[in-house]
Design a protein around this motif. Sequence first.
Motif, PDB file in Angstrom:
ATOM      1  N   LEU A 301      12.189  72.511   4.990  1.00  0.00           N
ATOM      2  CA  LEU A 301      10.791  72.078   4.969  1.00  0.00           C
ATOM      3  C   LEU A 301      10.312  71.697   6.363  1.00  0.00           C
ATOM      4  O   LEU A 301       9.132  71.829   6.684  1.00  0.00           O
ATOM      5  N   GLY A 302      11.225  71.235   7.206  1.00  0.00           N
ATOM      6  CA  GLY A 302      10.872  70.836   8.562  1.00  0.00           C
ATOM      7  C   GLY A 302      12.077  70.238   9.245  1.00  0.00           C
ATOM      8  O   GLY A 302      13.211  70.309   8.741  1.00  0.00           O
ATOM      9  N   SER A 303      11.838  69.636  10.387  1.00  0.00           N
ATOM     10  CA  SER A 303      12.921  69.082  11.204  1.00  0.00           C
ATOM     11  C   SER A 303      12.683  67.599  11.468  1.00  0.00           C
ATOM     12  O   SER A 303      11.543  67.163  11.639  1.00  0.00           O
ATOM     13  N   GLN A 304      13.777  66.834  11.505  1.00  0.00           N
ATOM     14  CA  GLN A 304      13.662  65.424  11.879  1.00  0.00           C
ATOM     15  C   GLN A 304      13.667  65.237  13.397  1.00  0.00           C
ATOM     16  O   GLN A 304      13.480  64.123  13.876  1.00  0.00           O
ATOM     17  N   ARG A 305      13.876  66.317  14.142  1.00  0.00           N
ATOM     18  CA  ARG A 305      13.807  66.255  15.597  1.00  0.00           C
ATOM     19  C   ARG A 305      12.373  66.539  16.025  1.00  0.00           C
ATOM     20  O   ARG A 305      11.789  67.543  15.638  1.00  0.00           O
ATOM     21  N   TYR A 306      11.811  65.636  16.792  1.00  0.00           N
ATOM     22  CA  TYR A 306      10.417  65.800  17.178  1.00  0.00           C
ATOM     23  C   TYR A 306      10.180  65.292  18.590  1.00  0.00           C
ATOM     24  O   TYR A 306      10.938  64.481  19.129  1.00  0.00           O
ATOM     25  N   GLU A 307       9.110  65.791  19.161  1.00  0.00           N
ATOM     26  CA  GLU A 307       8.626  65.321  20.462  1.00  0.00           C
ATOM     27  C   GLU A 307       7.282  64.655  20.217  1.00  0.00           C
ATOM     28  O   GLU A 307       6.353  65.275  19.709  1.00  0.00           O
ATOM     29  N   LEU A 308       7.192  63.367  20.535  1.00  0.00           N
ATOM     30  CA  LEU A 308       5.956  62.622  20.333  1.00  0.00           C
ATOM     31  C   LEU A 308       5.068  62.780  21.565  1.00  0.00           C
ATOM     32  O   LEU A 308       5.462  62.402  22.670  1.00  0.00           O
ATOM     33  N   VAL A 309       3.879  63.349  21.367  1.00  0.00           N
ATOM     34  CA  VAL A 309       2.975  63.656  22.466  1.00  0.00           C
ATOM     35  C   VAL A 309       1.700  62.842  22.305  1.00  0.00           C
ATOM     36  O   VAL A 309       0.968  62.995  21.321  1.00  0.00           O
ATOM     37  N   SER A 310       1.411  61.993  23.271  1.00  0.00           N
ATOM     38  CA  SER A 310       0.190  61.191  23.223  1.00  0.00           C
ATOM     39  C   SER A 310      -1.006  62.032  23.655  1.00  0.00           C
ATOM     40  O   SER A 310      -0.937  62.776  24.634  1.00  0.00           O
ATOM     41  N   VAL A 311      -2.112  61.898  22.934  1.00  0.00           N
ATOM     42  CA  VAL A 311      -3.344  62.567  23.325  1.00  0.00           C
ATOM     43  C   VAL A 311      -4.309  61.584  23.980  1.00  0.00           C
ATOM     44  O   VAL A 311      -5.434  61.955  24.356  1.00  0.00           O
ATOM     45  N   ASP A 312      -3.880  60.337  24.123  1.00  0.00           N
ATOM     46  CA  ASP A 312      -4.720  59.324  24.741  1.00  0.00           C
ATOM     47  C   ASP A 312      -4.713  59.502  26.265  1.00  0.00           C
ATOM     48  O   ASP A 312      -3.667  59.783  26.850  1.00  0.00           O
ATOM     49  N   LYS A 313      -5.830  59.324  26.890  1.00  0.00           N
ATOM     50  CA  LYS A 313      -5.934  59.463  28.340  1.00  0.00           C
ATOM     51  C   LYS A 313      -5.454  58.187  29.006  1.00  0.00           C
ATOM     52  O   LYS A 313      -5.705  57.104  28.537  1.00  0.00           O
TER      53      LYS A 313
END
Length: 313
Positions: A301-313
């Motif tokens: 269904l998906g992966s528990q490995r992730y990259e958290l990417v901020s969209v805040d300036k």
Amino acid sequence: MKKFFKRITALALLFAALSCLSAEAAPSRVYMTKDISPAGLMAVYNALESKADGKNVAVKISTGERGGHNFLSPELIKGLVQSVKGTIVECNTAYNGARATTASHMEVAREHGFTAIAKVDIQDAEGSMALPVKNGKYFKENLVGSHFKNYDYYVVISHFKGHAMAGFGGAIKNISIGIASKSGKARIHSGGKSDSSPWGGEQIAFLESMAEAGKSVVDSLGGKILYINVMNKLSIDCDCDSSPAEPDMHDIGILASLDPVALDKACVDLVYSAPDGKSLIERMESLSGPHVLTHGEKIGLGSQRYELVSVDK
């Protein structure tokens, strides 16, 4: 010469295998903003690598039980819903509450302000349709509302919070229990034992059934789906509770991904890292809630490995 070609072939196979492993190991991207506002919601949506397309776009939310007050605000989601020309979709509940029938469910949706911002469709108003569950442990077909087939793309907006049966509710719960018809909800909750009663099922069977039902939805849509979790009003109780516990931790933000497992995992991790997340952590752990992530990853269904990417300036 034969040894040379054998070495070349072996090296080629090794590089191919390493390339595949590298591709498989790539973490899923999860975009995040701390700005819990219509603009913040649009920001994480716009950051995604896929956008809602097609003539008929479904926006799956929870309309919230009558008496509850933690459900997502219509004003928060209005801009996104209208920008994708979406129809808000829901299904009736398996328990006997105010949203157990189509007529009363539509009345709650009106009371909570959702009919004022978009068309609302109760997808099992005309019964169920079956989606195949590949290699299912508990059932071979997932029952969703018959109107499910009327939409080209699904935007899944979930209020991340605790849950008295699942431990927590996020994207996976919203595409499984949330999209399941009344009968489908009972089937998932009972681990395949009943299509009429959601009570008395074994906990791990319930959690794994959620993941497998969610996978059937994703498989049927062929990638035409995206996920957004809003981490505000973080009660230990679900929006299906008519009298939920008051939140006792701070709001965190809005997260979005094309991977529901990675998205829910990121939210769970943010709760664990919060200084005031004790109550919600206890709720999740007491019901083995994170197991749905483990099983979801196991079945693809998906992966528990992730990259958290901020969209805040």
